[in-house]
Each structure stands twice: as structure tokens, then as C-alpha cells.
Design an enzyme around this catalytic site. Structure first.
Site, PDB file in Angstrom:
ATOM      1  CG  ASP A 127      81.972  30.263  13.910  1.00 36.02           C
ATOM      2  OD1 ASP A 127      82.503  30.499  15.010  1.00 36.02           O
ATOM      3  OD2 ASP A 127      81.597  31.159  13.134  1.00 36.02           O
ATOM      4  N   GLY A 161      82.460  22.834   5.179  1.00 33.20           N
ATOM      5  CA  GLY A 161      81.037  22.845   5.506  1.00 33.20           C
ATOM      6  C   GLY A 161      80.284  23.739   4.541  1.00 33.20           C
ATOM      7  CE1 TYR A 192      81.581  30.592   5.107  1.00 35.77           C
ATOM      8  CE2 TYR A 192      83.952  30.789   5.197  1.00 35.77           C
ATOM      9  CZ  TYR A 192      82.703  31.260   5.547  1.00 35.77           C
ATOM     10  OH  TYR A 192      82.575  32.395   6.308  1.00 35.77           O
TER      11      TYR A 192
END
Length: 194
Positions: free
Chosen positions: A54, A144, A146
Site C-alpha cells: 500500500d 502482509g 494482516y
């Protein structure tokens, strides 16, 4: 007949008109034609950038991406994109023309992580089709911070892509982490062989 091509890319036939390609690399550098292509950003619900892929996508796209994300209406305070949904913006300084933002589940706290992850992939493909995207590149959503286990994530992602990819010429997984790449390639050979 699905087959792996020579070199790093694993290539698999999804349908008569769609192909899946799995490669190791940096998704921020990926593009096919710069007009009908999109990369998927594993965003957070605020859509204002974060860590991992992100953050890398936001940095590569430039500040215009954050400005575009700010303009996406909130569905409730602090949430522009609920878990499992998808939103689209231009790609700005990225080589790909669009960014499709999706929020994957946080593995340990989502009530139905499998359903939420499936929806994230399905809704990205749906948004792509509505916007005439012919080529789309995914990271390994939720793998990742999460905390989604790679094997389980691949077992959800690959059949979902196969089920919903019709109408898209090429679906790519561009995976930064070598361990994720190895798992995706192995699972694709198991799950997508015709």
C-alpha cells in the site's frame, strides 16, 4: 491445458479468453499497455496509504493518488472502502493506468476471513470489467501485516480468480516476496491444472 512457461513466469489458462501469470517482482513497476491495465492496492479502509505494498504504491503514484483517494466518499466515518469491496482511481505516476483499491481481511479478527478475501478478489475483477480493464495485477492480498497464511490465501485467491476472470485478458500476480511466489506457483499447479 494449463502449463508453466519457461523462465520465472508461471502461466495458466483460466478460460478460452483469460490467462493467469504468476511472477516475482515489484507491482509498482508492472504494466501491460498503460491504458487498459490496473494494479490492485491492498489498502486499508481509509485508503490514504499505509505500509507494505500500500505504501509503496502510494509513493510510486505520487501525492495525486492520495488526493484522489480523499475524494472517494466515506461510507461511514473513516471508511472509504469496507473489507472485501473495491474502488478505482487513476494510476497517476504509475506505469499502469489505474489502481483498484481493495481491503482484505485481518486474518485473526475477521469473522469470515475466507469470505472476505474471496470478495476482495471478486470485487476487484468486477470493478476492472466495469472500467474496461483488460489486464490486472494483484499482490497477495492480506498476506502482509494482516497475517493471512500464504497457503490458505492462495487456496482462496486462485479459484476465485479462475471463477471470475472471464472478460479480462490477463490476470497477473506480481509477488514481491519469494516465499509467497513459491506458494502461489505451487498452489496454481495444484488447483488450476486442467
Amino acid at each position: 491445458m494449463a502449463s508453466a512457461t519457461a523462465g520465472e513466469d508461471g502461466q495458466f489458462k483460466l478460460s478460452e479468453t483469460s490467462v493467469l501469470k504468476i511472477k516475482k517482482g515489484d507491482i509498482t513497476q508492472w504494466f501491460i499497455d498503460g491504458s487498459s491495465d490496473a494494479i490492485v492496492n491492498p489498502a486499508n479502509p481509509r485508503m490514504l496509504g499505509g505500509g507494505g505494498a500500500d505504501g509503496a504504491i502510494h509513493r510510486a503514484a505520487g501525492p495525486e493518488l492520495r488526493e484522489a483517494c480523499v475524494k472517494v466518499p466515506e461510507v461511514r466515518p473513516g471508511v472509504r472502502c469496507p473489507t472485501g469491496e473495491a474502488r478505482i482511481t487513476p494510476g497517476f505516476k504509475l506505469p499502469a493506468s489505474h489502481v483498484i483499491h481493495t481491503v482484505g481481511p485481518i486474518y485473526d479478527s475477521d469473522k469470515d476471513p475466507k469470505g472476505s478475501l474471496r470478495n476482495a478478489y471478486k470485487n476487484c475483477l468486477s470493478v476492472a470489467k466495469k472500467n474496461n480493464i483488460q489486464y490486472i495485477a494483484f499482490p497477495s492480498i492480506s498476506c502482509g501485516v494482516y497475517g493471512y497464511p500464504y497457503e490458505e490465501a492462495a487456496t482462496v485467491a486462485l479459484p476465485t480468480i479462475k471463477e471470475f476472470a472471464d472478460g479480462i485478458k490477463e490476470v497477473h500476480f506480481v509477488l514481491f516476496d519469494g516465499n509467497v511466489y513459491d506458494v502461489w506457483l505451487r498452489k496454481a499447479k495444484e488447483l488450476l491444472q486442467v
